[in-house]
Structures are given as C-alpha cells and as structure tokens.
Design a protein around this motif. Structure first.
Motif: not given
Ligand code: ADP
Length: 242
Positions: A146, A186, A191-192, A194, A203, A205-208, A232
C-alpha cells in the motif's frame, strides 16, 4: 429487562444481516467488473480484432490483467474467510525483525526503484518480535505494498520504537495520504478512498481488512495516522507480554 435485551439482540441481528448483505453485494460487484472486461475483450478478438496483431496483443494483455485481479480477489477472500472462521492459528515464534523486513523489501525492491522511492528501515539491532512468521510477513507485505502504491515520491519507512511502555512497529510513507472523513472507516472490507484508482493499481480493497484481522489475532492493536499530500503511517501497537 428481558424484552429490552431481546429487542437489542434482534436489532444486532438485523445489523449483522445488513453487513452480510452489503458484503455479498460488494463481492458480486468486484467480480462483475473484471468478468465483464474479460468477456468484452474476448468477444472483440473473436469478432475480428485478432487480425490486427498489435491490437490483439493489447486486448490479450488486458484479459490477463483482469484475470490476475480475479485471482487476487479470490485469494484475499479465502484468506479473510479463513481468518474470520478462526481457521488460522497464530503460532508465535521469535523473529529477528530486521531480517524479516529485509526479506520483504527484497520483494518490492524493483517496484520501489521504478517509482524512484527509497525503502528505509529504522530498527534497533537485535530487535526481536514474537509473531507468526507467515502471517506477520503477510501484514508487512500488505502494508508496504500500500505504501508504495499510494506514494509517488519520497520514501517508505519501517520503524520500530518504544512509546511509553508500548512497542510500536510502523510503516510510514510520504504519499497521497487519506482524507480525515475517510480515516475511521479505512480497514473495512472494500472501503476505499478512490475505488477506480485502487482497482487500477491492482488493489482488491481487502488488504487492510486482512492486516487488521491478523494484527488483532496476534493480540496487537492497529492505528492509522494520515495527512493528505503529506503521507500515512500505519502503526502496529505491540504490548509486551514476554
Ligand atoms: P486496496 O486494495 O485498495 O489497496 P486496502 O484494503 O489495502 O485496499 O486499502 C484500502 C484503502 O485505504 C485504499 O484503497 C486507499 O484508499 C487507502 N490506503 C491504504 N493504505 C494507504 C496508504 N499508505 N496511503 C494512502 N491511502 C491508503
């Protein structure tokens, strides 16, 4: 009273049902987009686009990318469902933090270099962490992925430091940041900030959401600080138990 407790339970059940329904709708939507693209480009190829070699190659590349997306989505969904059903056991072992971070940096070296980003670490020597090696690696991979995705210039830094009686491991970047209004949500599934941009960057949208679950499963805590256009910092707060 009993009735109030019952009503409370019913409203909680309704809430869970809504969450489940949203999730199914989200998953369907996430699958539909790449499938539609794959069908469209395959049809165009069958309808004659295949005769123009240059064009055909472009279309096939798009089909491949969309198939990769589907693959990543299935992989992330399986991981999430395994975690949520309690199928994943956290088996902690003593890990030398620096060498684990080095091995994760190795995965991202080329991508960071291509974007002109510096991968940095600030870890006191002989720092050990008690963690499940595979799961902890996945946490670091998702966070660094990310950080690189959402940063156009500057650095991505992994830090380990003490704050009061807590140990903190953080992944920091100098990227686009997250607007305040989004920050509290987040880490929720899909939840994203954009959606289009996240998809374009590959992405799911499940990583975090996965990171959050794995962090909690370790008995740790999770916190995000962010400022738009500054960067961030995702913090993992480790309570010392050993
Ligand atoms: P994605 O596959 O979209 O990266 P994640 O679950 O990893 O899905 O992250 C969810 C959302 O959180 C991202 O789409 C982005 O909007 C925001 N995000 C996560 N990490 C960062 C970061 N390091 N800087 C800016 N935005 C981030």
């Amino acid at each position: 009273s009993f009735l109030i407790i019952l009503l409370h339970d019913i409203s909680r059940l309704k809430q869970l049902e809504n969450i489940r329904r949203d999730f199914v709708a989200n998953v369907s939507h996430e699958f539909k987009t790449p499938v539609t693209a794959i069908k469209g480009y395959a049809e165009a190829l069958l309808d004659g686009a295949i005769d123009d070699r240059e064009n055909a190659k472009k279309f096939i590349q798009i089909i491949k990318n969309q198939a990769d997306r589907l693959d990543a989505l299935v992989e992330d969904l399986l991981t999430l469902s395994r975690i949520e059903s309690g199928d994943i056991k956290i088996e902690k072992q003593k890990i030398l933090l620096e060498s684990l971070v080095d091995s994760v940096f190795e995965i991202f070296k080329d991508r960071a270099e291509k974007k002109g980003l510096i991968l940095e670490k600030e870890i006191p020597s002989e720092t050990f962490i008690y963690a499940d090696k595979n799961r902890f690696t996945q946490i670091m991979v998702n966070l660094i992925d990310n950080a690189i995705k959402f940063t156009e210039k500057g650095l991505v830094k992994v830090r380990f430091f003490k704050e009061n009686d807590k140990e903190i491991l953080s992944v920091e970047d100098t990227g686009i940041g997250i607007p305040k209004d989004y920050l509290h949500r987040i880490g929720e599934r899909f939840y994203r900030v954009d959606r289009a941009r996240s998809r374009q960057l590959g992405g799911t949208g499940l990583g975090l959401a996965i990171v959050k679950h794995l962090v909690l499963a370790h008995g740790w805590q999770f916190k995000i600080d962010s400022e738009v256009d500054k960067g961030t910092e995702v913090k993992i707060i480790i309570h010392k138990k050993f």
